[in-house]
Design a protein around this motif. Structure first.
Motif, short mmCIF file in Angstrom:
data_model
loop_
_atom_site.label_atom_id
_atom_site.label_comp_id
_atom_site.label_asym_id
_atom_site.label_seq_id
_atom_site.Cartn_x
_atom_site.Cartn_y
_atom_site.Cartn_z
N TRP A 18 42.34 59.39 29.97
CA TRP A 18 42.00 58.65 28.91
C TRP A 18 40.58 58.58 28.31
N VAL A 19 40.40 58.70 27.03
CA VAL A 19 39.02 58.77 26.36
C VAL A 19 39.01 57.66 25.53
N CYS A 20 37.81 56.73 25.64
CA CYS A 20 37.40 55.78 24.85
C CYS A 20 38.65 54.77 24.53
N GLU A 21 39.15 54.60 25.85
CA GLU A 21 40.26 53.50 25.87
C GLU A 21 39.63 51.95 25.51
N ALA A 22 38.28 51.89 25.72
CA ALA A 22 37.62 50.63 25.62
C ALA A 22 37.80 50.18 24.14
N ALA A 23 37.94 51.11 23.23
CA ALA A 23 37.96 50.71 21.86
C ALA A 23 39.18 50.17 21.36
N ALA A 78 30.39 45.17 33.60
CA ALA A 78 30.11 46.51 34.10
C ALA A 78 28.48 46.71 33.77
N VAL A 79 27.78 46.01 34.76
CA VAL A 79 26.26 45.83 34.59
C VAL A 79 25.58 46.20 35.88
N ASP A 88 32.52 56.32 27.27
CA ASP A 88 33.78 56.53 26.91
C ASP A 88 34.91 57.22 27.65
N VAL A 89 34.21 57.61 28.91
CA VAL A 89 35.13 58.43 29.97
C VAL A 89 35.43 57.23 31.05
N LYS A 90 34.65 56.57 31.48
CA LYS A 90 34.87 55.62 32.42
C LYS A 90 34.43 54.12 32.25
#
Length: 286
Positions: A18-23, A78-79, A88-90
């Motif tokens: 998956w790429v850019c799933e956070a969007a 995630a900090v 975008d990848v992970k």
């Protein structure tokens, strides 16, 4: 391929990734540029279409809302130093098995058993369902339709300024007898629980005397896969080791009592070779 601003290098996106799933689950700003290095096909999931499915399929809506909530939590938490920055990848800690509800896993198990994808006897299935319902493991499907069990663990690697590492050398059983077990303090990560949250729970519940003098740093992650003799399925162990150090001052806290000279002859013989290193008896907080 994604450009990584800090390292100045690219990350190869493997088939099926998956790429850019956070969007899909939050307001997202893309990092880098996606470039095809050879002819390929991609599947695009549009947010508008996903919302339309939600309005028509309430079961899908319920499952996806749980997934989306857990994914969003991992994006915002995630900090560094406890996790890498998301990109975008992970996004760290976003394995599907850790984001879906336990009800989905139990249903996956029942379907797999009915279809013969996994070979479990009734006792093994019942034990696995209990562990799933308690949130102590997850299930993940394989490309062949099978399942494997996922167990997430955390351990604390607490180092003193002289280089010595705090290790659990044993514990007392119900009768008060010592049981030797030399390992880093650790615990299973509960379903949906972030590694840093599990470490803080471990320190609070099992190592309370050391809580005020422990500084947490980054994690080291390892993956190990083997067959579980108890549950009869392949198991993947995801282990996150929290690196930590004692802060300046009292190394062990007032409630941790040096136990050399206080142990029975049997316990002392079991720990032979460890003395004269510092050994402390940490009271049970239960």
């Amino acid at each position: 391929q994604q450009d990584v601003p800090v390292a100045g290098e690219g990350t190869l996106v493997e088939t099926g990734a998956w790429v850019c799933e956070a969007a899909l689950w939050c307001h997202w700003t893309h990092i880098g540029r996606l470039t095809a290095v050879w002819p390929c096909k991609i599947m695009v999931v549009k947010t508008e279409g996903l919302l339309q499915v939600f309005s028509q399929q309430w079961t899908i809506r319920s499952v996806t809302l749980t997934y989306a909530k857990n994914y969003h939590q991992r994006v915002v938490q995630a900090v560094p130093p406890h996790a890498q920055w998301p990109n975008d990848v992970k996004v760290p800690n976003t394995d599907a098995s850790d984001l879906l509800s336990r009800d989905v896993d139990i249903e996956l198990l029942k379907i797999a058993v009915q279809h013969g994808s996994v070979d479990l006897n009734p006792d093994e299935q019942a034990n696995l369902e209990v562990e799933l319902s308690q949130g102590r493991c997850c299930l993940q499907s394989t490309s062949g339709g099978g399942l494997f069990r996922v167990v997430a663990l955390v351990a604390l690697k607490l180092r003193r300024s002289d280089g010595d590492i705090f290790v659990q050398v044993g514990k007392s059983n119900a009768r008060g007898d010592p049981v030797v077990s030399c390992q880093l303090p650790g615990t299973k990560r509960k379903r949906g629980e972030l590694p840093i949250s599990a470490v803080r729970r471990l320190i609070r519940d099992d190592l309370a005397p050391m809580q005020a003098c422990t500084s947490l740093h980054e994690f080291e992650h390892t993956v190990e896969r083997m067959t579980s003799p108890k549950y009869g399925v392949d198991t993947m162990y995801l282990k996150a080791v929290q690196l930590a150090s004692f802060t300046e001052g009292d190394d062990h806290g007032a409630a941790a009592v040096p136990c050399e000279g206080l142990l029975s002859a049997e316990a002392s013989s079991l720990l032979e070779g460890i003395f004269p290193r510092d050994i402390y008896m940490v009271p049970d907080q239960q």
